[in-house]
Design an enzyme around this catalytic site. Sequence first.
Site, PDB file in Angstrom:
ATOM      1  N   ASN A 189     124.535  -4.909  66.927  1.00 14.47           N
ATOM      2  CA  ASN A 189     124.568  -5.029  68.576  1.00 14.47           C
ATOM      3  C   ASN A 189     125.868  -4.732  68.902  1.00 14.47           C
ATOM      4  O   ASN A 189     126.800  -4.147  68.002  1.00 14.47           O
ATOM      5  CB  ASN A 189     124.405  -6.552  68.691  1.00 14.47           C
ATOM      6  CG  ASN A 189     124.483  -6.959  70.381  1.00 14.47           C
ATOM      7  OD1 ASN A 189     123.952  -6.207  70.972  1.00 14.47           O
ATOM      8  ND2 ASN A 189     124.666  -8.141  70.554  1.00 14.47           N
ATOM      9  N   LYS A 190     126.098  -4.563  70.322  1.00 11.27           N
ATOM     10  CA  LYS A 190     127.425  -4.321  70.960  1.00 11.27           C
ATOM     11  C   LYS A 190     127.827  -2.608  70.781  1.00 11.27           C
ATOM     12  O   LYS A 190     128.925  -2.449  70.721  1.00 11.27           O
ATOM     13  CB  LYS A 190     128.383  -5.241  70.553  1.00 11.27           C
ATOM     14  CG  LYS A 190     128.299  -6.668  70.768  1.00 11.27           C
ATOM     15  CD  LYS A 190     129.368  -7.625  70.535  1.00 11.27           C
ATOM     16  CE  LYS A 190     129.106  -9.109  70.821  1.00 11.27           C
ATOM     17  NZ  LYS A 190     128.975  -9.446  72.197  1.00 11.27           N
ATOM     18  N   ASP A 240     127.606  -0.755  73.081  1.00 10.21           N
ATOM     19  CA  ASP A 240     128.488  -0.368  74.170  1.00 10.21           C
ATOM     20  C   ASP A 240     130.043  -0.460  73.919  1.00 10.21           C
ATOM     21  O   ASP A 240     130.794   0.355  74.460  1.00 10.21           O
ATOM     22  CB  ASP A 240     128.156  -1.275  75.193  1.00 10.21           C
ATOM     23  CG  ASP A 240     128.171  -2.781  75.040  1.00 10.21           C
ATOM     24  OD1 ASP A 240     127.457  -3.206  74.200  1.00 10.21           O
ATOM     25  OD2 ASP A 240     129.049  -3.528  76.051  1.00 10.21           O
ATOM     26  N   SER A 262     137.702 -50.573  31.934  1.00  9.61           N
ATOM     27  CA  SER A 262     138.443 -50.372  30.535  1.00  9.61           C
ATOM     28  C   SER A 262     139.340 -51.807  30.647  1.00  9.61           C
ATOM     29  O   SER A 262     139.682 -52.027  31.591  1.00  9.61           O
ATOM     30  CB  SER A 262     139.484 -49.252  30.654  1.00  9.61           C
ATOM     31  OG  SER A 262     140.263 -48.993  29.576  1.00  9.61           O
ATOM     32  N   LYS A 265     134.331 -55.103  26.670  1.00 14.65           N
ATOM     33  CA  LYS A 265     133.070 -54.813  26.304  1.00 14.65           C
ATOM     34  C   LYS A 265     132.931 -54.572  24.737  1.00 14.65           C
ATOM     35  O   LYS A 265     132.139 -54.969  24.136  1.00 14.65           O
ATOM     36  CB  LYS A 265     132.894 -53.174  26.903  1.00 14.65           C
ATOM     37  CG  LYS A 265     132.765 -52.989  28.431  1.00 14.65           C
ATOM     38  CD  LYS A 265     132.507 -51.863  29.018  1.00 14.65           C
ATOM     39  CE  LYS A 265     133.490 -50.665  28.182  1.00 14.65           C
ATOM     40  NZ  LYS A 265     134.831 -50.916  28.810  1.00 14.65           N
ATOM     41  N   SER A 266     134.282 -54.001  24.094  1.00 14.73           N
ATOM     42  CA  SER A 266     134.222 -53.592  22.667  1.00 14.73           C
ATOM     43  C   SER A 266     134.253 -55.154  21.926  1.00 14.73           C
ATOM     44  O   SER A 266     133.663 -55.091  20.912  1.00 14.73           O
ATOM     45  CB  SER A 266     135.211 -52.757  22.229  1.00 14.73           C
ATOM     46  OG  SER A 266     135.163 -51.293  22.872  1.00 14.73           O
ATOM     47  N   SER A 270     130.573 -46.141  31.244  1.00  9.23           N
ATOM     48  CA  SER A 270     129.509 -45.835  32.051  1.00  9.23           C
ATOM     49  C   SER A 270     129.781 -46.185  33.421  1.00  9.23           C
ATOM     50  O   SER A 270     128.967 -47.037  33.794  1.00  9.23           O
ATOM     51  CB  SER A 270     128.156 -46.212  31.115  1.00  9.23           C
ATOM     52  OG  SER A 270     128.371 -47.688  30.918  1.00  9.23           O
TER      53      SER A 270
END
Length: 473
Positions: free
Chosen positions: A11-12, A14, A314, A318-319, A386
């Site tokens: 296009n353009k 012109d 942490s 857990k452990s 996790s």
Amino acid sequence: MGIKQVALAINKMDLVGFDASVFQRISEDFKRLAATLGISAVTAIPLSALRGDNVTRRSASMPWYSGPTLLAYLETVRIPVLESKRLIFPVQWVNRPDSDFRGFCGTVAEGLVRVGDEICVTASGQRARVDEIVTMDADLPQAGTGDAVTLRLDREIDASRGDVISLAQMPLEMTDQFEATIVWMHQEAGLVGRSYEVKLATQSASASITAIKHRIDINTQAHEAAKTLVLNDIAVCNLALSRPLVFDAYTHSPVLGSFILIDRFTHATVAAGMIRHSLRRAQNVHVQALSIRRSDRERLNGHVGKVIWFTGLSGSGKSTIANALEVALHRQGKRTYILDGDNIRHGLNKDLGFTDADRVENIRRVAEVAKLMMDAGVIVLTAFISPFKREREMARELIGQERFFEVHVDTSLELCEQRDPKGLYHKARSGELPNMTGINSAYEVPEKPDFVADGSATSVDEIVAAMLAALSL
């Protein structure tokens, strides 16, 4: 996307004085780019949309151009029709209004099916002949690509939504691993090892990205290394599925070669993909049948195998709790083993860091190991932060709902920081440790754990006694 023909509207014109050399240069540059993308036909058309030049009528300002106008091209371009001798009929619905009628509804995705043809259900291999091809208007002698029909067969077969029907003499292929080009469409990054849902035609399964081979720079087409996928990334990846699906390369069959990936929690579509080819390992690796089964090992051990999955921040305990529970189980004569986060990172997972992608892979590996040990009849205790619910659910699905026991060690962040047995929180607060869960990396609290251990107010002995009662081992 398999696009082979492009109308290049320049296009353009012109603004450059309708200069033919400018048009020619842009056209040649684009054709060189198109060749790298597999686009075989480019029709370049010079335009001045402001004045309508070569849009609907020929331009007197560009006598050097002898091709069609844009509208003429779009109205006359020939779109190639894929001709196929095989049949692809994804079952969308089983229609059984009464005991006398059972039909398989769907749209013929490719090929032709006739009354009397012998067909095959790809996954099961069951065969039957087509008795009737039913539509709303009338029964048909045959149905072709795009026809929505109901197939009534000469015998009862076991098929449902998600099955794919083919001609018996031209069966389709199945795979549970393939290479694909993926377009990532979500703000949340795509991670290797994370579990998603894949939808391919009417089929679905769990899927994960096993490798990101390279990302494609859309400007230069260069192949770049990548560990994650971000919004608008285009990448070539390997995927593994939870079960084999009927497939084909996208270049051969857009229906069996295109798929989407869905987040299993938000149900958002996160990616679209196009299959390049099946991975050879999918055909070469088979499950080996073994004489000794899990039930035999459990009978020898005197108890069932199980995975007790501890999750929490942490320093939550857990452990400590996992170790005390193992001592109690050992006293009862149970065969146990603890997979501890720190210990695993000294060996099996020593190559992994603490980015989101590495955390996902860390849990994937642990879940696979835990499953193997559980299959040996052992009670496995895993003690890992996790942090992501998707990976915990992946582990639950992999191991099995009845064998998986999730324990949330619920200890406040403030107390975990006070304890700080490894000095990690202090390092994170001082900026020395990035990706610290709870500080600068998210922890997603379990919504429905099987057991909640209060790591702040309840003694370890009380927690262990309550867990033993809940486990009923």
